[in-house]
Design an enzyme around this catalytic site. Sequence first.
Site, PDB file in Angstrom:
ATOM      1  N   ASP A   1      -3.612   4.368  -1.507  1.00 37.83           N
ATOM      2  CA  ASP A   1      -4.495   4.800  -0.409  1.00 37.83           C
ATOM      3  C   ASP A   1      -4.399   6.311  -0.230  1.00 37.83           C
ATOM      4  OD1 ASP A   1      -5.950   4.924   2.005  1.00 37.83           O
ATOM      5  OD2 ASP A   1      -4.256   4.261   3.221  1.00 37.83           O
TER       6      ASP A   1
ATOM      7  N   ASP B   1     -13.432  15.418  -1.802  1.00 34.05           N
ATOM      8  CA  ASP B   1     -13.524  16.797  -2.289  1.00 34.05           C
ATOM      9  C   ASP B   1     -14.841  16.907  -3.052  1.00 34.05           C
ATOM     10  OD1 ASP B   1     -12.869  19.429  -3.262  1.00 34.05           O
ATOM     11  OD2 ASP B   1     -10.747  18.925  -3.081  1.00 34.05           O
TER      12      ASP B   1
ATOM     13  N   THR C   1      -9.954   3.437  11.293  1.00 35.93           N
ATOM     14  CA  THR C   1      -9.834   2.437  12.379  1.00 35.93           C
ATOM     15  C   THR C   1      -9.213   3.034  13.636  1.00 35.93           C
ATOM     16  OG1 THR C   1      -7.834   1.685  11.239  1.00 35.93           O
ATOM     17  CG2 THR C   1      -9.798   0.363  10.960  1.00 35.93           C
TER      18      THR C   1
ATOM     19  N   LYS D   1       0.857  -1.197   0.000  1.00 36.07           N
ATOM     20  CA  LYS D   1       0.000   0.000   0.000  1.00 36.07           C
ATOM     21  C   LYS D   1       0.886   1.237   0.000  1.00 36.07           C
ATOM     22  CE  LYS D   1      -2.127   1.713   3.804  1.00 36.07           C
ATOM     23  NZ  LYS D   1      -1.985   3.175   3.864  1.00 36.07           N
TER      24      LYS D   1
ATOM     25  N   LYS E   1      -7.278   8.289  -0.237  1.00 40.64           N
ATOM     26  CA  LYS E   1      -8.510   8.715   0.468  1.00 40.64           C
ATOM     27  C   LYS E   1      -9.058  10.037  -0.061  1.00 40.64           C
ATOM     28  CE  LYS E   1      -7.271   6.589   4.927  1.00 40.64           C
ATOM     29  NZ  LYS E   1      -5.852   6.260   4.768  1.00 40.64           N
TER      30      LYS E   1
ATOM     31  N   ARG F   1       2.874  -1.018  10.902  1.00 41.32           N
ATOM     32  CA  ARG F   1       3.917  -1.107  11.930  1.00 41.32           C
ATOM     33  C   ARG F   1       4.203  -2.509  12.464  1.00 41.32           C
ATOM     34  NH1 ARG F   1       1.233   4.039  14.689  1.00 41.32           N
ATOM     35  NH2 ARG F   1      -0.488   3.051  13.548  1.00 41.32           N
TER      36      ARG F   1
HETATM   37  O1  C5P Z   1       0.817   0.769  11.219  1.00 38.05           O
HETATM   38  P1  C5P Z   1      -0.627   0.352  11.028  1.00 38.05           P
HETATM   39  O2  C5P Z   1      -0.794  -1.148  10.856  1.00 38.05           O
HETATM   40  O3  C5P Z   1      -1.535   0.928  12.094  1.00 38.05           O
HETATM   41  O4  C5P Z   1      -1.014   1.008   9.628  1.00 38.05           O
HETATM   42  C1  C5P Z   1      -2.320   0.983   9.119  1.00 38.05           C
HETATM   43  C2  C5P Z   1      -2.319   1.613   7.747  1.00 38.05           C
HETATM   44  O5  C5P Z   1      -3.632   1.589   7.222  1.00 38.05           O
HETATM   45  C3  C5P Z   1      -1.862   3.060   7.717  1.00 38.05           C
HETATM   46  O6  C5P Z   1      -1.143   3.253   6.498  1.00 38.05           O
HETATM   47  C4  C5P Z   1      -3.146   3.866   7.688  1.00 38.05           C
HETATM   48  O7  C5P Z   1      -3.019   5.063   6.959  1.00 38.05           O
HETATM   49  C5  C5P Z   1      -4.088   2.917   6.958  1.00 38.05           C
HETATM   50  N1  C5P Z   1      -5.510   3.052   7.274  1.00 38.05           N
HETATM   51  C6  C5P Z   1      -6.022   2.867   8.542  1.00 38.05           C
HETATM   52  N2  C5P Z   1      -7.370   2.985   8.776  1.00 38.05           N
HETATM   53  C7  C5P Z   1      -8.205   3.258   7.775  1.00 38.05           C
HETATM   54  C8  C5P Z   1      -7.708   3.427   6.477  1.00 38.05           C
HETATM   55  C9  C5P Z   1      -6.341   3.309   6.258  1.00 38.05           C
HETATM   56  O8  C5P Z   1      -5.249   2.577   9.459  1.00 38.05           O
HETATM   57  N3  C5P Z   1      -9.511   3.293   7.991  1.00 38.05           N
END
Ligand code: C5P
Length: 236
Positions: free
Chosen positions: A59, A64, A121, A32, A61, A213
């Site tokens: 991603d 607009d 999330t 991603k 998002k 992460r």
């Molecule tokens: O590090 P982590 O596993 O928390 O990363 C989650 C990834 O998913 C990040 O790149 C974040 O921008 C993306 N994301 C998210 N929640 C959403 C949409 C995208 O955490 N609803």
Amino acid sequence: MAKDVIIALDFNTAKETLAFLENFQSFHPFVKIGMELFYAEGPEMVRELKQRGYHIFLDLKLHDIPNTVRKSMRVLAGLGVDICNLHAAGTTAMMRAAMEGLQEGCQNRPRPPLVAGTQLTSTCEDPMHSELLIPNTMPETVTHYASNAHSAGLDGVVCSPLEAGMVKSACGTDFMTITPGIRFADSATDDQSRITTPARAREIGSDYIVVGRPITQAPDPVAAYQRCRREFLGIE
Ligand code: C5P
């Protein structure tokens, strides 16, 4: 529907990104590219990874006015990514315009799936009520946004793995659920809120899990990725 783990390449240079991917030579994971990397390195990073054979979820998002989103999607279509997204909060008019732009930009090439972010999330119910002034519960809100995306002709949503089952019940099993908010049972929560493990995400109905992460910051990212795939795909 295909199920896979998508690694969130949340880095801010091409150098760091490519050095990270060097570890995965034999795997070519689904990746991603989000705002951080895209804003730092631009569309060239997408082209570079496509050239190297990676599947990419872009991603960005989008959110607009419909005309701007339509024209932006038309431009993004030229990058040949494998999944792209926008915010469902932009309304069904914006989502329909985005789909038109994507179709126009793809011309004779196959169109990638377009999915809508529902509620991030990292958001939990309290700030959704008190700051966003949405009085409904989180499951109601996410399911409603998913239904809007479905009626606008989109292919799926980004939601918490905890909501994947209810989205499938409301919109059908073919409606794609892409779920960040994934943590191993023994890893840190960080800023995420509506989380679960890879195995539980599979049981509830996620099609793709997005993991940042827990893989990128792991002492051994390849081992963490393999563990994630094993747990999510139910491989012994
Ligand atoms: O590090 P982590 O596993 O928390 O990363 C989650 C990834 O998913 C990040 O790149 C974040 O921008 C993306 N994301 C998210 N929640 C959403 C949409 C995208 O955490 N609803």
